[in-house]
Design a protein around this motif. Sequence first.
Motif, PDB file in Angstrom:
ATOM      1  N   THR A 119      35.090  51.621  31.932  1.00 34.90           N
ATOM      2  CA  THR A 119      35.903  50.810  31.028  1.00 34.90           C
ATOM      3  C   THR A 119      35.809  49.362  31.478  1.00 34.90           C
ATOM      4  OG1 THR A 119      37.416  52.708  30.879  1.00 34.90           O
ATOM      5  CG2 THR A 119      38.225  50.619  30.014  1.00 34.90           C
ATOM      6  N   PRO A 120      34.830  48.612  30.968  1.00 38.22           N
ATOM      7  CA  PRO A 120      34.598  47.251  31.454  1.00 38.22           C
ATOM      8  C   PRO A 120      35.778  46.287  31.284  1.00 38.22           C
ATOM      9  CG  PRO A 120      32.719  48.035  30.209  1.00 38.22           C
ATOM     10  CD  PRO A 120      33.808  49.049  30.021  1.00 38.22           C
ATOM     11  N   THR A 121      36.617  46.523  30.289  1.00 37.75           N
ATOM     12  CA  THR A 121      37.788  45.655  30.104  1.00 37.75           C
ATOM     13  C   THR A 121      39.047  46.524  30.030  1.00 37.75           C
ATOM     14  OG1 THR A 121      37.376  45.644  27.717  1.00 37.75           O
ATOM     15  CG2 THR A 121      36.534  43.766  28.980  1.00 37.75           C
ATOM     16  N   PRO A 122      39.470  47.044  31.182  1.00 38.19           N
ATOM     17  CA  PRO A 122      40.621  47.945  31.191  1.00 38.19           C
ATOM     18  C   PRO A 122      41.934  47.196  30.997  1.00 38.19           C
ATOM     19  CG  PRO A 122      39.977  47.443  33.422  1.00 38.19           C
ATOM     20  CD  PRO A 122      38.955  46.794  32.525  1.00 38.19           C
ATOM     21  N   SER A 123      42.917  47.950  30.543  1.00 45.63           N
ATOM     22  CA  SER A 123      44.276  47.417  30.478  1.00 45.63           C
ATOM     23  C   SER A 123      44.888  47.490  31.874  1.00 45.63           C
ATOM     24  CB  SER A 123      45.123  48.262  29.513  1.00 45.63           C
ATOM     25  OG  SER A 123      45.332  49.562  30.068  1.00 45.63           O
ATOM     26  N   ARG A 124      45.977  46.809  32.047  1.00 45.25           N
ATOM     27  CA  ARG A 124      46.692  46.850  33.324  1.00 45.25           C
ATOM     28  C   ARG A 124      47.077  48.291  33.664  1.00 45.25           C
ATOM     29  NH1 ARG A 124      49.504  43.709  36.752  1.00 45.25           N
ATOM     30  NH2 ARG A 124      51.360  44.619  37.671  1.00 45.25           N
ATOM     31  N   ILE A 125      47.522  49.044  32.676  1.00 45.44           N
ATOM     32  CA  ILE A 125      47.928  50.439  32.895  1.00 45.44           C
ATOM     33  C   ILE A 125      46.727  51.271  33.357  1.00 45.44           C
ATOM     34  CG2 ILE A 125      48.707  52.546  31.715  1.00 45.44           C
ATOM     35  CD1 ILE A 125      50.567  50.699  30.061  1.00 45.44           C
ATOM     36  N   GLU A 126      45.558  51.044  32.771  1.00 47.18           N
ATOM     37  CA  GLU A 126      44.359  51.773  33.194  1.00 47.18           C
ATOM     38  C   GLU A 126      43.989  51.435  34.637  1.00 47.18           C
ATOM     39  OE1 GLU A 126      41.735  52.480  29.199  1.00 47.18           O
ATOM     40  OE2 GLU A 126      42.081  50.384  29.801  1.00 47.18           O
ATOM     41  N   VAL A 127      44.179  50.182  35.034  1.00 48.53           N
ATOM     42  CA  VAL A 127      43.907  49.786  36.416  1.00 48.53           C
ATOM     43  C   VAL A 127      44.877  50.502  37.349  1.00 48.53           C
ATOM     44  CG1 VAL A 127      43.973  47.884  38.082  1.00 48.53           C
ATOM     45  CG2 VAL A 127      42.882  47.557  35.843  1.00 48.53           C
ATOM     46  N   VAL A 128      46.149  50.495  37.015  1.00 49.84           N
ATOM     47  CA  VAL A 128      47.161  51.150  37.846  1.00 49.84           C
ATOM     48  C   VAL A 128      46.842  52.636  37.983  1.00 49.84           C
ATOM     49  CG1 VAL A 128      49.608  51.807  37.958  1.00 49.84           C
ATOM     50  CG2 VAL A 128      48.971  49.459  37.373  1.00 49.84           C
ATOM     51  N   GLU A 129      46.473  53.283  36.889  1.00 46.57           N
ATOM     52  CA  GLU A 129      46.126  54.708  36.934  1.00 46.57           C
ATOM     53  C   GLU A 129      44.890  54.945  37.803  1.00 46.57           C
ATOM     54  OE1 GLU A 129      45.769  55.964  32.860  1.00 46.57           O
ATOM     55  OE2 GLU A 129      47.946  55.920  32.563  1.00 46.57           O
ATOM     56  N   ALA A 130      43.901  54.066  37.688  1.00 38.66           N
ATOM     57  CA  ALA A 130      42.641  54.243  38.429  1.00 38.66           C
ATOM     58  C   ALA A 130      42.841  54.154  39.937  1.00 38.66           C
ATOM     59  CB  ALA A 130      41.609  53.219  37.979  1.00 38.66           C
ATOM     60  N   ILE A 131      43.773  53.331  40.385  1.00 38.47           N
ATOM     61  CA  ILE A 131      43.992  53.170  41.831  1.00 38.47           C
ATOM     62  C   ILE A 131      45.192  53.971  42.326  1.00 38.47           C
ATOM     63  CG2 ILE A 131      42.862  50.921  41.915  1.00 38.47           C
ATOM     64  CD1 ILE A 131      45.725  49.685  42.176  1.00 38.47           C
ATOM     65  N   SER A 132      45.751  54.804  41.477  1.00 37.03           N
ATOM     66  CA  SER A 132      46.967  55.534  41.845  1.00 37.03           C
ATOM     67  C   SER A 132      46.766  56.513  43.002  1.00 37.03           C
ATOM     68  CB  SER A 132      47.548  56.271  40.634  1.00 37.03           C
ATOM     69  OG  SER A 132      46.655  57.285  40.214  1.00 37.03           O
ATOM     70  N   GLY A 133      45.536  56.899  43.293  1.00 35.82           N
ATOM     71  CA  GLY A 133      45.268  57.787  44.419  1.00 35.82           C
ATOM     72  C   GLY A 133      44.990  57.047  45.714  1.00 35.82           C
ATOM     73  N   ASN A 134      45.136  55.725  45.694  1.00 35.70           N
ATOM     74  CA  ASN A 134      44.849  54.899  46.856  1.00 35.70           C
ATOM     75  C   ASN A 134      46.133  54.227  47.332  1.00 35.70           C
ATOM     76  OD1 ASN A 134      42.372  55.019  45.044  1.00 35.70           O
ATOM     77  ND2 ASN A 134      41.517  54.304  46.960  1.00 35.70           N
ATOM     78  N   ILE A 135      46.462  54.440  48.583  1.00 36.51           N
ATOM     79  CA  ILE A 135      47.672  53.864  49.151  1.00 36.51           C
ATOM     80  C   ILE A 135      47.348  52.562  49.879  1.00 36.51           C
ATOM     81  CG2 ILE A 135      49.495  54.195  50.877  1.00 36.51           C
ATOM     82  CD1 ILE A 135      49.368  57.193  50.216  1.00 36.51           C
ATOM     83  N   CYS A 136      48.173  51.551  49.619  1.00 37.48           N
ATOM     84  CA  CYS A 136      48.096  50.284  50.347  1.00 37.48           C
ATOM     85  C   CYS A 136      49.483  50.007  50.899  1.00 37.48           C
ATOM     86  CB  CYS A 136      47.664  49.147  49.426  1.00 37.48           C
ATOM     87  SG  CYS A 136      47.671  47.556  50.265  1.00 37.48           S
ATOM     88  N   ARG A 137      49.554  49.757  52.191  1.00 40.45           N
ATOM     89  CA  ARG A 137      50.846  49.502  52.811  1.00 40.45           C
ATOM     90  C   ARG A 137      51.147  48.017  52.960  1.00 40.45           C
ATOM     91  NH1 ARG A 137      52.965  54.161  55.470  1.00 40.45           N
ATOM     92  NH2 ARG A 137      51.521  55.886  55.304  1.00 40.45           N
ATOM     93  N   CYS A 138      50.195  47.146  52.552  1.00 47.06           N
ATOM     94  CA  CYS A 138      50.362  45.716  52.825  1.00 47.06           C
ATOM     95  C   CYS A 138      50.610  44.848  51.600  1.00 47.06           C
ATOM     96  CB  CYS A 138      49.123  45.168  53.536  1.00 47.06           C
ATOM     97  SG  CYS A 138      48.744  45.956  55.094  1.00 47.06           S
ATOM     98  N   THR A 139      49.850  45.055  50.527  1.00 49.01           N
ATOM     99  CA  THR A 139      49.827  44.060  49.456  1.00 49.01           C
ATOM    100  C   THR A 139      50.918  44.212  48.411  1.00 49.01           C
ATOM    101  OG1 THR A 139      48.400  45.334  47.990  1.00 49.01           O
ATOM    102  CG2 THR A 139      47.323  43.872  49.610  1.00 49.01           C
ATOM    103  N   GLY A 140      51.491  45.381  48.263  1.00 49.21           N
ATOM    104  CA  GLY A 140      52.416  45.585  47.154  1.00 49.21           C
ATOM    105  C   GLY A 140      51.681  45.831  45.846  1.00 49.21           C
ATOM    106  N   TYR A 141      50.372  45.997  45.898  1.00 46.54           N
ATOM    107  CA  TYR A 141      49.487  46.355  44.782  1.00 46.54           C
ATOM    108  C   TYR A 141      49.233  45.242  43.764  1.00 46.54           C
ATOM    109  CZ  TYR A 141      50.018  51.051  46.601  1.00 46.54           C
ATOM    110  OH  TYR A 141      50.033  52.133  47.426  1.00 46.54           O
ATOM    111  N   GLU A 142      50.136  44.317  43.588  1.00 50.66           N
ATOM    112  CA  GLU A 142      49.932  43.263  42.577  1.00 50.66           C
ATOM    113  C   GLU A 142      48.637  42.484  42.790  1.00 50.66           C
ATOM    114  OE1 GLU A 142      51.408  42.622  39.589  1.00 50.66           O
ATOM    115  OE2 GLU A 142      52.393  44.515  40.071  1.00 50.66           O
ATOM    116  N   PRO A 143      48.335  42.015  44.000  1.00 51.48           N
ATOM    117  CA  PRO A 143      47.072  41.290  44.182  1.00 51.48           C
ATOM    118  C   PRO A 143      45.846  42.163  43.901  1.00 51.48           C
ATOM    119  CG  PRO A 143      48.539  40.895  46.040  1.00 51.48           C
ATOM    120  CD  PRO A 143      49.146  41.987  45.214  1.00 51.48           C
ATOM    121  N   ILE A 144      45.944  43.438  44.193  1.00 44.20           N
ATOM    122  CA  ILE A 144      44.828  44.357  43.937  1.00 44.20           C
ATOM    123  C   ILE A 144      44.625  44.525  42.436  1.00 44.20           C
ATOM    124  CG2 ILE A 144      44.033  46.744  44.189  1.00 44.20           C
ATOM    125  CD1 ILE A 144      45.553  46.739  46.929  1.00 44.20           C
ATOM    126  N   ILE A 145      45.697  44.760  41.732  1.00 46.98           N
ATOM    127  CA  ILE A 145      45.627  44.910  40.271  1.00 46.98           C
ATOM    128  C   ILE A 145      45.071  43.632  39.651  1.00 46.98           C
ATOM    129  CG2 ILE A 145      47.006  45.178  38.169  1.00 46.98           C
ATOM    130  CD1 ILE A 145      48.936  46.923  39.990  1.00 46.98           C
TER     131      ILE A 145
END
Length: 159
Positions: A119-145
């Motif tokens: 999905t070359p132009t995903p929605s924010r929700i698609e991005v959140v779903e795609a990384i939902s199996g990955n845990i980050c303890r530092c960023t709070g996810y916003e910078p990653i999204i």
Amino acid sequence: MAKTALQFIHNGREVAVFVDGGTNLLAALRDLVGDHSPKFGCGQGGCGACTVLIDGDPVLSCVTLAESVAGKSIATADGLKSGPELHPLQTAFMENFAAQCGYCTPGMLMAAKALLDRTPTPSRIEVVEAISGNICRCTGYEPIINAILAAAGHGLRRA
């Protein structure tokens, strides 16, 4: 214990190694191939630090038997760059401060690459779903999204 010959494509290059029965893909990549970009996190498939792409699909390498990838194509974060040129996702992660300690970054990058390949132009929700199996303890996810959305805005296409 008998070893099994295993051949697969690793970041575009043919590799042949011998693995013990029951060896997971993460151990084979790190110990036998020398690719340390997939990280050992939980060892149970719950954190996503070991995410790699097998034939384009994101897979948790810590719970994948190495023998199951015979003849398949394995892509890791180490293979994203082309020579000295960073992949647009890597650049976006840097520009958006999406890596603090960096431990989750390789898995996040691979989950994001799988999404953007599909999905070359995903929605924010698609991005959140795609990384939902990955845990980050530092960023709070916003910078990653934001980094993944920025990479999509750069016209990222399947490499």
